[in-house]
Design a protein around this motif. Structure first.
Motif, PDB file in Angstrom:
ATOM      1  N   ASP A   6       0.860  -1.178   0.000  1.00 52.81           N
ATOM      2  CA  ASP A   6       0.000   0.000   0.000  1.00 52.81           C
ATOM      3  C   ASP A   6       0.897   1.229   0.000  1.00 52.81           C
ATOM      4  N   ASP A  24       0.374   4.204   0.542  1.00 49.61           N
ATOM      5  CA  ASP A  24       0.058   5.194   1.564  1.00 49.61           C
ATOM      6  C   ASP A  24       0.629   4.820   2.932  1.00 49.61           C
ATOM      7  N   ILE A  25       1.275   3.658   3.038  1.00 52.67           N
ATOM      8  CA  ILE A  25       1.862   3.192   4.297  1.00 52.67           C
ATOM      9  C   ILE A  25       3.376   3.188   4.156  1.00 52.67           C
ATOM     10  N   ARG A  26       4.065   3.912   5.016  1.00 51.95           N
ATOM     11  CA  ARG A  26       5.514   4.061   4.868  1.00 51.95           C
ATOM     12  C   ARG A  26       6.292   2.918   5.514  1.00 51.95           C
ATOM     13  N   GLN A  84       2.490  -2.706   6.949  1.00 53.25           N
ATOM     14  CA  GLN A  84       1.763  -3.162   5.765  1.00 53.25           C
ATOM     15  C   GLN A  84       0.819  -4.305   6.130  1.00 53.25           C
ATOM     16  N   PRO A 119       6.369   3.815  -0.760  1.00 50.69           N
ATOM     17  CA  PRO A 119       5.637   4.994  -0.290  1.00 50.69           C
ATOM     18  C   PRO A 119       5.489   6.087  -1.340  1.00 50.69           C
ATOM     19  N   GLY A 120       4.240   6.477  -1.581  1.00 47.20           N
ATOM     20  CA  GLY A 120       3.935   7.568  -2.486  1.00 47.20           C
ATOM     21  C   GLY A 120       3.914   7.233  -3.953  1.00 47.20           C
ATOM     22  N   TYR A 140       2.068   5.120  -6.675  1.00 55.82           N
ATOM     23  CA  TYR A 140       0.849   4.330  -6.876  1.00 55.82           C
ATOM     24  C   TYR A 140       0.991   3.398  -8.076  1.00 55.82           C
TER      25      TYR A 140
END
Length: 385
Positions: free
Chosen positions: A64, A66-68, A73, A301-302, A304
């Motif tokens: 995902d 949006d999860i760093r 995760q 992260p970031g 998509y």
């Protein structure tokens, strides 16, 4: 049968557009180019441009963006439930093929098979399963830890048993794994050579995660198929340790460099020293004969999973590629790199009808890719969001 009429066609290879302006699809394949029989299923694409569907050579469907933190995760059914929407968005964006380079639960393989069966909408997938990594090394949490050749080959055999399409190995550390250093090699060259040999015996190619120059050298000399990232990391930092000798080794072995340039690279625009350093590295790699493929590392992260169309202008900018050169990395070259050169990546009779239709001239302006008019994946039109 579906006929596309009055459309400007770029075949995925040529410097300019084809002389033909029609294409016929039968089933999942391109049946004819330049022949446009009368058909009630004909579509008039006047003013539009047709090119091969895009190929992202490095994604992680399980992540995902949006999860760093990797530890945060999700897993299991939460990942399984999230993947179909990611796949639909990828296809709607014009990505008709992707190579998934790592996860811990082989859920990507489930999606691959469901896509092939027509149960889901999305790109064709090529999947690697669990990457081979050192104990506590980059992405060790995916379950592929190995401390020596014997253990590395055991991880490889486990992936083959699950039906993977290729093998992924972490030749260096990575920045997203606590305690892992991108500059450090994770395996000596003989271990990588054994992995490449074993993978080849199973009919699989090897993708190697490589940031540091020492690890890039080991992977290139071992004969891997793709060098992922190829960041030329040295003691002075990212992109500071370019080696022409290693680049020549990459080219001599026929490997592709997959530099994972995504839209997040816009943060580096205007950093003159950085742009000059990175651009010079790409110039010298091309001088050495290194071939490039498009990739984004989607899922980190970031970044998509549908990012590739918006990323290609940045790839063009930082790698100093023309629009045509950039498009080849995401079509014909990308298909060859991942072992699908006789399946997709070009507009040619007999190949898969994986097509992207845009309003504008992508051979001049790559930004038109971000707003597809139509997408065809395996002969089916994909509903636009």
């Amino acid at each position: 049968m579906t006929v596309l009429r009055n459309v400007r066609i770029w075949d995925g290879v040529s410097e300019s557009y084809a002389q033909f302006d029609s294409l016929r699809i039968e089933g999942e394949r391109i049946a004819a180019i330049g022949e446009a029989p009368d058909s009630r299923d004909a579509r008039d694409f006047s003013g539009l441009t047709l090119l091969p569907g895009l190929i992202d050579g490095h994604v992680h469907l399980c992540l995902d963006p949006d999860i760093r933190a990797p530890a945060d995760q999700p897993s299991g059914d939460a990942v399984r439930d999230a993947m179909p929407a990611r796949l639909r968005r990828m296809a709607a964006a014009g990505i008709t093929t992707a190579r998934d380079l790592g996860g811990g639960e082989w859920i990507d393989l489930e999606m691959r098979d469901r896509l092939a069966a027509g149960e889901l909408v999305g790109p064709r997938l090529v999947c690697s399963g669990q990457p081979i990594t050192s104990p506590g090394g980059h992405c060790h949490f995916w379950g592929g830890e190995a401390s020596d050749t014997e253990q590395a080959l055991a991880v490889l055999e486990r992936q083959v048993e699950h039906g993977v399409d290729l093998i992924k190995v972490m030749a260096t550390g990575g920045s997203l794994t606590p305690g892992s250093q991108p500059v450090d090699p994770q395996f000596p060259q003989p271990v990588l050579e054994a992995v490449v040999e074993a993978a080849g015996a199973h009919g699989r190619h090897v993708a190697a995660h490589c940031h540091g120059t020492a690890g890039i050298r080991n992977a290139a000399n071992a004969g891997v198929r793709t060098i992922e990232h190829c960041s030329w990391v040295g003691t002075a930092g990212w992109h500071t340790d370019y080696s022409h000798e290693v680049a020549e080794s990459i080219a001599k072995g026929g490997a592709f460099v997959s530099p994972t340039i995504n839209s997040g690279w816009k943060r580096n625009l205007g950093r003159q020293d950085y742009e000059a350093r990175v651009g010079a590295n790409f110039d010298r790699m091309r001088e050495a004969g290194v071939r490039l493929m498009a990739s984004t590392d989607a899922g980190i992260p970031g970044v998509y999973h549908h990012d590739l169309p918006g990323a290609l202008p940045y790839f063009s900018h930082f790698a100093r590629l023309s629009p045509v050169e950039t498009l080849r990395t995401a079509t014909s070259n990308g298909a060859e790199a991942i072992g699908l050169g006789e399946v997709t990546g070009r507009i040619e009779v007999g190949l898969a009808a994986d097509l992207l239709v845009v309003d504008g001239d992508p051979l001049v302006d790559l930004n038109v890719l971000a707003a597809p008019a139509h997408v065809v994946a395996r002969g089916r039109f994909v509903e636009q969001n």
